[in-house]
Motif scaffolding. Structure first.
Motif, mmCIF file in Angstrom:
data_model
loop_
_atom_site.group_PDB
_atom_site.id
_atom_site.type_symbol
_atom_site.label_atom_id
_atom_site.label_comp_id
_atom_site.label_asym_id
_atom_site.label_seq_id
_atom_site.Cartn_x
_atom_site.Cartn_y
_atom_site.Cartn_z
ATOM 1 N N LYS A 1 12.259 -7.974 -1.149
ATOM 2 C CA LYS A 1 11.550 -8.556 -0.001
ATOM 3 C C LYS A 1 10.513 -9.563 -0.446
ATOM 4 O O LYS A 1 10.193 -10.506 0.266
ATOM 5 C CB LYS A 1 10.902 -7.440 0.824
ATOM 6 N N ALA A 2 9.930 -9.340 -1.612
ATOM 7 C CA ALA A 2 8.924 -10.278 -2.103
ATOM 8 C C ALA A 2 9.560 -11.401 -2.918
ATOM 9 O O ALA A 2 8.861 -12.259 -3.438
ATOM 10 C CB ALA A 2 7.887 -9.541 -2.941
ATOM 11 N N GLN B 1 3.664 -1.550 9.611
ATOM 12 C CA GLN B 1 4.145 -2.390 8.509
ATOM 13 C C GLN B 1 4.972 -3.549 9.022
ATOM 14 O O GLN B 1 4.879 -4.663 8.517
ATOM 15 C CB GLN B 1 5.049 -1.566 7.590
ATOM 16 N N GLN C 1 0.861 1.153 -1.382
ATOM 17 C CA GLN C 1 1.421 0.732 -0.096
ATOM 18 C C GLN C 1 1.437 -0.769 0.140
ATOM 19 O O GLN C 1 1.946 -1.219 1.153
ATOM 20 C CB GLN C 1 0.645 1.394 1.057
ATOM 21 N N SER C 2 0.838 -1.552 -0.742
ATOM 22 C CA SER C 2 0.774 -3.009 -0.584
ATOM 23 C C SER C 2 0.143 -3.443 0.738
ATOM 24 O O SER C 2 0.538 -4.442 1.314
ATOM 25 C CB SER C 2 2.160 -3.645 -0.709
ATOM 26 N N GLN C 3 -0.813 -2.673 1.239
ATOM 27 C CA GLN C 3 -1.493 -3.057 2.483
ATOM 28 C C GLN C 3 -2.774 -3.824 2.125
ATOM 29 O O GLN C 3 -3.882 -3.366 2.367
ATOM 30 C CB GLN C 3 -1.851 -1.817 3.311
ATOM 31 N N PHE C 4 -2.573 -5.028 1.580
ATOM 32 C CA PHE C 4 -3.720 -5.748 1.039
ATOM 33 C C PHE C 4 -4.747 -6.128 2.107
ATOM 34 O O PHE C 4 -5.945 -6.072 1.874
ATOM 35 C CB PHE C 4 -3.252 -7.008 0.311
ATOM 36 N N GLY D 1 2.670 -5.416 2.654
ATOM 37 C CA GLY D 1 4.068 -5.085 2.472
ATOM 38 C C GLY D 1 4.619 -4.450 3.732
ATOM 39 O O GLY D 1 3.862 -3.924 4.532
ATOM 40 N N PRO D 2 5.919 -4.441 3.920
ATOM 41 C CA PRO D 2 6.896 -5.133 3.084
ATOM 42 C C PRO D 2 7.268 -6.511 3.594
ATOM 43 O O PRO D 2 8.045 -7.201 2.943
ATOM 44 C CB PRO D 2 8.111 -4.211 3.194
ATOM 45 N N ASN D 3 6.729 -6.936 4.738
ATOM 46 C CA ASN D 3 7.276 -8.152 5.344
ATOM 47 C C ASN D 3 6.470 -9.420 5.127
ATOM 48 O O ASN D 3 6.907 -10.501 5.453
ATOM 49 C CB ASN D 3 7.478 -7.934 6.844
ATOM 50 N N HIS D 4 5.273 -9.266 4.620
ATOM 51 C CA HIS D 4 4.466 -10.475 4.444
ATOM 52 C C HIS D 4 4.011 -10.614 3.009
ATOM 53 O O HIS D 4 2.831 -10.741 2.725
ATOM 54 C CB HIS D 4 3.269 -10.449 5.384
ATOM 55 N N LEU D 5 4.974 -10.517 2.103
ATOM 56 C CA LEU D 5 4.642 -10.657 0.701
ATOM 57 C C LEU D 5 5.189 -11.978 0.173
ATOM 58 O O LEU D 5 6.383 -12.212 0.244
ATOM 59 C CB LEU D 5 5.244 -9.498 -0.107
ATOM 60 N N GLN E 1 8.293 3.993 1.377
ATOM 61 C CA GLN E 1 6.923 4.209 0.931
ATOM 62 C C GLN E 1 6.107 4.916 2.008
ATOM 63 O O GLN E 1 5.110 5.569 1.707
ATOM 64 C CB GLN E 1 6.248 2.879 0.561
ATOM 65 N N PRO F 1 11.955 -0.576 1.700
ATOM 66 C CA PRO F 1 10.491 -0.488 1.578
ATOM 67 C C PRO F 1 9.883 0.561 2.499
ATOM 68 O O PRO F 1 8.825 1.103 2.202
ATOM 69 C CB PRO F 1 10.013 -1.882 1.979
#
Lengths: 437, 373
Positions: free
Chosen positions: A120-121, A434, B335-338, B104-108, A396, A393
């Protein structure tokens, strides 16, 4: 005078730089037209001129193996390769920050459950030789390293190098034979437990009861599931269905009859030390504990998880380690060749010899050295019943709530249905936040 | 956006890099504007001076003036540049992230772009059930934790300092070195040992409790007891610092003060509260604030001791003993929730800043040079 000369040098330098830039632009254009993607006939790759590569892999034995691969690669292609120590669970996170800055490794070892995030990244190339890999590797390995990319097509990204799952360890001095069913296990474990009292209490069976990595075996064995459509549909959650509730009742039974203590007190350390002191008959764990127990001199055997009372084998989670090619690599062709070489039969066998990790290649399952090894065969047997951890993803968002659910069921004996409903709601909420635009 | 043809990946725009480059440009731009302003101002001044018939400096003279008077500026320049790029840049970057949807996961990036969302993440934190329950709970415990961790270590420290400094203590040096040990051993190692000591089933602490006839305590599996255990362990790690510091302060107190007090008939208790305590407080109070801030962000202890556990059904991505900083760790690394993590860290900053400013202003040590007169 001096000034003039400097200006002259500067001017010619800029001109030169401009020319060079012009050249390289032309070259890139050429390259783009040359390498049109062809589905069937793969061109034979050659490493780029002047390529140097970096590998990220774990330390210790695995690092030694990576160094061996690096040496062989340098011998064959005359491309220098450096091995750096970055753990396979940290690699994805590190690449997220280092990759775009051009500081990441060209080829790295990663756990397959990070793949969704990586794809995804946009951090990894897909497997250039994917078609060849379909038959050469175990289905779990291929599925685990495949992912649906943004075009909606399922592609294989990784070059699998090992597969691992957990199974039942048993102390051969305490029980002669591995139990075939859980009823057997309960019976023998209780008999062993009854031989001791008080301070020197011995235990029949231990596992980490809150860790969803382990409890998934029962959830899925009784018919529960995490995501629908082979763990790819996050809108279909099966964590609170009939099967899940049965698995909770099963956990409660273990808690009541074999292991009456709190989840926080049954840590991996505790279980290992009890097993090492032969005060524990059965435990559930993965291959990473084999050496630990061998060093302690325990006479133990490993068997697939016993069948449940519904006749099903618990479906353990499996993890697949694979090499991936960084999409920011300056030398993607060389990196692809390296990843392919690392997952070749010869190298995988070498890896098995050096680290004891099971190769996910089908042909190697028939290999004599592996067949002779009881421990490996037991894990392989279990691996046939294993499902790879979901790599989308959304997974997670699952670990936390599921750990919470199993822990409160274990510690406080909460109502299974209600607890799993709450967990499901929490996962849905997390996924919703998310995925919010 | 990232696109790919064969082995050529067009990396496209990387929003986060663009953001950083933008901030770098902004800082450089401000420097430039400032320099430009100074230049114009100087030119104008020189022009005026010349109009009035003054003599302007030649190039050589200018150089000499620059070296004579401008030397401090030369020395300061590197530190100004470093501050700008190592302190201010990350600060602005961190704050800016809070107003984007970087998560994450959609705005990375680089696969997808990051957008500005204004105060949306702040609104989510306070409005969405899953987030605000966690935030309020974790925030409350963080404050409680920071206060009790600071206060307990302070008082245990003072207690030991007084004991060590009182007359009739034998082997003083021995005791002092023994008590300093917990502070000297890397906490990373000892916290992990502590975790095993507090094991509810097999830990020695509970076994001793049972030997002396008490029932065992669910140290790490009950939220209340887990919090209590954390504070106790923190005392163990934290008090030697205060003990050493206060011992130093106490040895420097003039003996005559005590003699005079004894002549006046003050007992030990009075001497402590009227002489020792005020002097010690005077010298150590500013450090209390720093300790508070340190405990507020005491990541090591929480993460290694309980890892936020025991679990809490109502929280998202946090457990019962998670403090804000360990929650941020889980939000970013697991979690990549920056963006959410950034919002929380801005709130931490605000809290710490308010408390610090308020406290610094109130601490007399900063206002009055000699309070002791």
């Amino acid at each position: 005078m001096i000034k003039k000369r400097i200006v002259g040098i500067l001017a010619s330098a800029t001109l030169l730089a401009g020319l060079l830039a012009g050249c390289s632009e032309d070259e890139t254009k050429k390259a783009t037209t040359e390498t049109k993607p062809k589905e069937t006939t793969k061109e034979t790759l050659k490493p780029e001129d002047g390529a140097t590569l970096i590998i990220w892999d774990n330390g210790a034995d695995e690092g030694a193996w990576a160094t061996y691969v690096a040496e062989q690669f340098t011998k064959k292609y005359n491309v220098p390769v450096e091995v750096q120590e970055v753990g396979h669970t940290d690699a994805a996170g590190k690449l997220e920050t280092d990759g775009p800055a051009g500081l990441g490794a060209d080829v790295f070892n990663s756990a397959h459950d990070h793949l969704g995030k990586l794809v995804k990244a946009g951090l990894v190339y897909d497997n250039y030789y994917a078609d060849d890999y379909q038959d050469m590797f175990l289905e779990a390995a291929v599925n685990g390293t495949s992912f649906v990319d943004k075009d909606g097509k399922k592609k294989m990204f990784g070059y699998p190098i090992s597969i691992e799952t957990y199974a039942l360890y048993y102390n051969k001095d305490i029980v002669k034979e591995a139990p075939k069913t859980w009823d057997d296990l309960f019976k023998t474990a209780k008999e062993f437990q009854a031989t001791s009292k008080g301070k020197n209490q011995k235990y029949g069976f231990m596992m980490e009861p809150g860790n969803f990595y382990y409890t998934h075996a029962f959830l899925s064995g009784y018919g529960g599931y995490v995501f629908g459509k082979e763990d790819t549909d996050p809108t279909d959650l099966g964590v609170n269905n009939e099967g899940a509730i049965k698995s909770a009742e099963f956990m409660k039974k273990i808690n009541k009859e074999l292991l009456p203590m709190k989840k926080e007190d049954i840590t991996g350390d505790v279980i290992s030390s009890f097993f090492n002191e032969s005060k524990l008959a059965y435990r559930i764990s993965g291959p990473w504990d084999v050496k630990n127990h061998q060093d302690a001199g325990v006479n133990f055997g490993i068997a697939p998880l016993p069948t449940l009372d519904n006749g099903e084998t618990p479906k353990s989670y499996s993890g697949i380690k694979a090499y991936y090619v960084n999409s920011y690599s300056k030398y993607p062709k060389a990196a692809t060749l390296l990843a392919q070489m690392a997952s070749s039969e010869e190298m995988l066998l070498k890896r098995y010899e050096m680290t004891g990790q099971l190769p996910p290649a089908t042909s190697l399952l028939e290999n004599e050295t592996i067949k002779k090894d009881e421990v490996s065969m037991a894990f392989l047997e279990q691996a046939k019943n294993a499902v790879p951890m979901p790599n989308i993803p959304e997974m997670q968002a699952v670990w936390g709530p599921m750990e919470t659910a199993y822990t409160s069921i274990w510690n406080d004996g909460t109502d299974s249905k209600k607890t799993f409903d709450a967990a499901k709601e929490q996962i849905e909420d997390a996924v919703a936040t998310q995925n919010k635009k | 956006m990232q696109t790919r043809v064969g082995f050529e990946i067009q990396q496209g725009d990387h929003s986060i890099f663009l953001l950083i480059e933008g901030i770098i440009f902004l800082i450089c731009g401000l420097f430039f504007v400032w320099m430009y302003y100074l230049n114009v101002k100087d030119a104008w001044k020189v022009g005026q001076w010349r109009d009035q018939g003054g003599k302007t400096n030649s190039f050589k003279e200018t150089l000499r003036v620059l070296i004579d008077k401008g030397f401090p500026y030369f020395l300061l320049t590197p530190s100004i540049v470093f501050t700008a790029f190592l302190t201010i840049l990350p600060l602005i970057f961190g704050i800016a992230i809070a107003f984007t949807n970087y998560s994450g996961p959609n705005h990375l990036p680089p696969a997808s772009l990051v957008d500005w969302v204004g105060f949306q993440t702040f609104v989510d934190l306070f409005n969405l059930k899953t987030w605000n329950r966690t935030f309020i709970g974790v925030f409350g415990w963080t404050i409680l934790w920071a206060i009790s961790a600071t206060v307990t270590t302070f008082f245990v420290g003072i207690l030991f300092a007084v004991l060590l400094n009182s007359k009739g203590i034998k082997f003083r040096k021995f005791w002092r070195s023994i008590y300093i040990l917990p502070w000297a051993i890397p906490s990373f190692v000892s916290i992990l040992i502590m975790r095993n000591l507090f094991n509810g089933e097999f830990g020695p602490i509970n076994q001793y409790l049972e030997v002396i006839g008490l029932s065992s305590i669910p140290w790490l599996s009950d939220p209340m007891w887990a919090k209590f255990a954390l504070i106790m362990v923190n005392v163990w790690f934290g008090f030697p610092f205060w003990m050493v510091l206060m011992s130093g302060v106490m040895t420097s107190i003039d003996r005559e003060l005590y003699e005079a007090a004894q002549v006046d008939g003050a007992n030990g208790k009075q001497q402590f509260w009227k002489i020792t305590m005020p002097i010690v407080m005077f010298s150590t109070a500013p450090l209390l604030i720093m300790q508070f801030a340190g405990n507020f962000n005491n990541f090591n202890l929480i993460y290694l001791m309980t890892n936020g556990g025991p679990v809490n059904v109502d929280y998202s991505y946090a457990g019962s003993t998670d403090i804000l900083i360990s929650w941020i760790y889980k939000l970013t690394l697991d979690q990549s929730q920056f963006n959410m993590a950034s919002v929380v860290s801005i709130l931490i900053f605000i809290v710490i800043a308010i408390i610090s400013v308020w406290n610094f202003r109130r601490t007399k040590a900063f206002n009055e040079e000699d309070m002791m007169s």
